[in-house]
Write a protein that holds these residues in place. Structure first.
Motif, mmCIF file in Angstrom:
data_model
loop_
_atom_site.group_PDB
_atom_site.id
_atom_site.type_symbol
_atom_site.label_atom_id
_atom_site.label_comp_id
_atom_site.label_asym_id
_atom_site.label_seq_id
_atom_site.Cartn_x
_atom_site.Cartn_y
_atom_site.Cartn_z
ATOM 1 N N ALA A 281 0.837 -1.206 0.000
ATOM 2 C CA ALA A 281 0.000 0.000 0.000
ATOM 3 C C ALA A 281 0.867 1.250 0.000
ATOM 4 C CB ALA A 281 -0.927 -0.012 1.207
ATOM 5 N N ARG A 282 1.959 1.209 0.746
ATOM 6 C CA ARG A 282 2.877 2.349 0.775
ATOM 7 C C ARG A 282 3.430 2.641 -0.620
ATOM 8 N NH1 ARG A 282 5.752 0.508 4.368
ATOM 9 N NH2 ARG A 282 4.896 1.654 6.140
ATOM 10 N N GLY A 284 1.782 2.188 -3.319
ATOM 11 C CA GLY A 284 0.701 2.584 -4.216
ATOM 12 C C GLY A 284 -0.068 1.471 -4.870
ATOM 13 N N ASP A 285 0.131 0.223 -4.459
ATOM 14 C CA ASP A 285 -0.598 -0.896 -5.059
ATOM 15 C C ASP A 285 -2.098 -0.729 -4.794
ATOM 16 O OD1 ASP A 285 -1.940 -3.670 -4.933
ATOM 17 O OD2 ASP A 285 -0.030 -4.107 -5.914
ATOM 18 N N PRO A 286 -2.935 -0.690 -5.833
ATOM 19 C CA PRO A 286 -4.369 -0.417 -5.636
ATOM 20 C C PRO A 286 -5.087 -1.506 -4.844
ATOM 21 C CG PRO A 286 -3.906 -1.005 -7.930
ATOM 22 C CD PRO A 286 -2.597 -0.809 -7.265
ATOM 23 N N LEU A 289 -4.103 -0.991 -1.229
ATOM 24 C CA LEU A 289 -4.750 0.219 -0.712
ATOM 25 C C LEU A 289 -6.219 -0.038 -0.394
ATOM 26 C CD1 LEU A 289 -3.163 2.935 -3.027
ATOM 27 C CD2 LEU A 289 -2.908 2.771 -0.537
ATOM 28 N N GLU A 290 -6.882 -0.843 -1.214
ATOM 29 C CA GLU A 290 -8.277 -1.179 -0.951
ATOM 30 C C GLU A 290 -8.393 -2.004 0.331
ATOM 31 O OE1 GLU A 290 -12.063 -3.497 -3.043
ATOM 32 O OE2 GLU A 290 -10.226 -3.138 -4.181
ATOM 33 N N VAL A 292 -6.304 -1.947 2.883
ATOM 34 C CA VAL A 292 -6.043 -1.026 3.983
ATOM 35 C C VAL A 292 -7.291 -0.198 4.295
ATOM 36 C CG1 VAL A 292 -4.747 1.041 4.670
ATOM 37 C CG2 VAL A 292 -3.547 -0.920 3.687
ATOM 38 N N GLY A 293 -7.985 0.234 3.243
ATOM 39 C CA GLY A 293 -9.204 1.002 3.439
ATOM 40 C C GLY A 293 -10.254 0.218 4.200
ATOM 41 N N VAL A 327 0.886 4.940 6.486
ATOM 42 C CA VAL A 327 -0.153 4.379 5.616
ATOM 43 C C VAL A 327 -1.524 4.425 6.295
ATOM 44 C CG1 VAL A 327 -0.925 2.268 4.437
ATOM 45 C CG2 VAL A 327 1.506 2.854 4.481
#
Length: 384
Positions: A281-282, A284-286, A289-290, A292-293, A327
Motif C-alpha cells: 500500500a505504501r 501505491g498498489d491499488p 490500498l483497498e 487497507v481502506g 499508511v
C-alpha cells in the motif's frame, strides 16, 4: 497536607525522607545544599535525613571525581540499583522481557518466540526463559528481583488471574500470577497488555503529559485502552477498552483484511502477511490500498465510539502496525473527522512493539512508588 497532630516527629522524619528521595530520583546526585534548597529543609536537618537514608540503604554518597581539587561538597544519589524490576509482554508469537533498576531504566532485554497455538506449559516456559535471559545479560540474580510485572491479553482480576483471553485461549481461568511466582519468588503483577501500552505512551512516549487519551493497540489482534485524567482506566470489572468483544465493531476479524489480501505471496508466514500488504500500500498498489481502506473502516468504528464517549485530547496508534502509521493514519483521520463532534489529535506511537514491555516496567515502578514512597506509606524499610 499531612496531619501532624501532637508533634508527631517520627511522621515528620518520614515525610522529610520521602521528599529527599523524590528530589534525588528526579535530579540525580545532589549536594546537601542543593537537597536542602529543593526540599525546603535546613542544611542541618537535611544532613540528618541524608545520614538516615544512607544507613537504610536507599541513598549513597557519591565519591568525588578523580583529580578533584580541595575538599569537595558531599553529593548523594538514590540507589536505584539496590533492586531490579522485570517487565514482560506475553504475546501470541513472542514473549518479551526487560529488566530495569528501581527508576525504570532498562538494563537488559530478551525475546523468546512462541507459536500462537503453543500449549500452556510451553508458553510459560518461554516466559521463564525470557526473564532468566534478562538476569543473565544484566548479571543479576533472582534475589535481586523485587517485582515482575506481566502484560497479557484479556480480562485480569485483582489477584492476577486471567478471566478470559480471546488471543490466548489456554489462559482462561489461569492463575497467571501464581504460576509466575512458582518460577520467581517475588512480587508479581498482572495487567492487560493494552492498558500497559497506554501507560507507557503516557509516561515516556508520544502522549507524555497528555491527561486524556485513547490508545489503539493494533497488530495481528486488536485492543484499546483509555487514559482519563492522567490515569489508565481499568473500569469496575477491569474490562475497560474491550471494544473487540462488540461484534458490530468488526475488530476481531479486521486484521484479516490485511492478512488475506491478494498481494500477499503464497507461503508468506502469517506473522508477515499484514506487513507485506502495508508495504505494498505504501508503494501505491491499488489492491493493497483497498485492503487497507477496509481495515481502517473497521478500526474507525470502535475508535469513533471511544472518542465520542471520552472526548480525548489525543488518539495514539500503537502496537505492531504503528510502524506503518504513514499508511494508516491519513485514512483513519479522514474517517474520524466524519464521525466525531470534536476531532482529537491522532499520533503514531514512538514505542512500537516495545510499548507493552515498557509499560510493564512503568507499572512496576508506580506500584513501588505507592508501596514505599507515597506520603501515606509506612516507614521506609531496609533495602534488600
Amino acid at each position: 497536607m499531612a496531619d501532624l497532630r501532637g508533634g508527631d516527629l517520627s511522621r515528620l522524619r518520614q515525610l522529610n525522607s520521602l521528599t529527599a528521595i523524590k528530589a534525588l530520583r528526579g535530579a540525580g546526585p545532589l549536594t546537601l545544599s542543593a537537597l536542602a534548597e529543593r526540599t525546603g529543609l535546613s542544611r542541618p536537618s537535611m544532613k540528618e535525613v541524608a545520614d538516615e537514608l544512607v544507613e537504610l540503604g536507599w541513598v549513597e554518597e557519591v565519591r568525588p571525581s578523580p583529580g578533584t581539587m580541595g575538599r569537595p561538597a558531599r553529593r548523594y544519589r538514590f540507589r536505584a540499583d539496590s533492586g531490579h524490576l522485570v517487565g514482560v509482554d506475553i504475546g501470541a508469537h513472542n514473549v518479551r522481557a526487560a529488566l530495569s533498576d528501581l527508576d525504570g531504566e532498562i538494563l537488559a532485554e530478551t525475546r523468546q518466540p512462541v507459536l500462537p497455538g503453543a500449549p500452556l506449559d510451553e508458553r510459560l516456559a518461554a516466559l521463564e526463559r525470557a526473564i532468566s535471559g534478562c538476569l543473565a545479560l544484566s548479571r543479576t540474580t533472582v534475589d535481586d528481583l523485587w517485582t515482575i510485572s506481566v502484560g497479557t491479553s484479556g480480562v485480569i482480576d485483582v489477584e492476577g488471574r486471567v478471566i478470559y483471553s480471546a488471543a490466548v485461549p489456554a489462559w482462561r481461568d489461569l492463575d497467571l500470577a501464581g504460576r509466575v511466582r512458582e518460577m520467581f519468588p517475588c512480587e508479581v503483577l498482572i495487567e492487560n497488555d493494552s492498558r500497559l501500552a497506554a501507560l507507557a505512551e503516557s509516561r515516556r512516549g508520544t502522549a507524555k503529559g497528555v491527561r486524556d487519551m485513547v490508545f489503539l493497540h493494533v497488530g495481528r489482534r486488536m485492543g484499546a485502552a483509555a487514559v482519563i485524567g492522567g490515569t489508565v482506566h481499568r473500569g469496575f470489572g477491569a474490562a475497560s477498552g474491550e471494544i473487540v468483544m462488540l461484534p458490530e465493531s468488526r475488530w476481531f476479524d479486521a486484521p484479516e483484511h490485511l492478512n488475506g489480501c491478494a498481494v500477499v505471496p503464497e507461503g508468506t508466514p502469517p506473522e508477515d502477511a499484514a506487513g507485506y500488504t502495508l508495504a505494498a500500500a505504501r508503494n501505491g498498489d491499488p489492491v493493497a490500498l483497498e485492503a487497507v481502506g477496509r481495515y481502517v473502516d473497521d478500526l474507525a468504528v470502535g475508535t469513533a465510539a471511544m472518542v465520542l464517549i471520552l472526548d480525548p485530547e489525543v488518539v495514539v496508534l500503537g502496537g505492531g502496525f504503528s510502524r506503518s502509521a504513514d499508511v494508516l493514519l491519513p485514512p483513519l483521520r479522514e474517517r474520524l473527522e466524519r464521525r466525531c463532534m470534536r476531532m482529537p489529535e491522532v499520533r503514531a506511537s514512538t514505542l512500537g512493539d516495545e510499548c507493552v514491555v515498557v509499560g510493564a516496567i512503568d507499572y512496576a515502578v508506580e506500584h513501588l512508588d505507592r508501596q514505599l514512597f507515597a506520603p501515606d506509606a509506612g516507614p521506609l524499610p531496609l533495602t534488600r
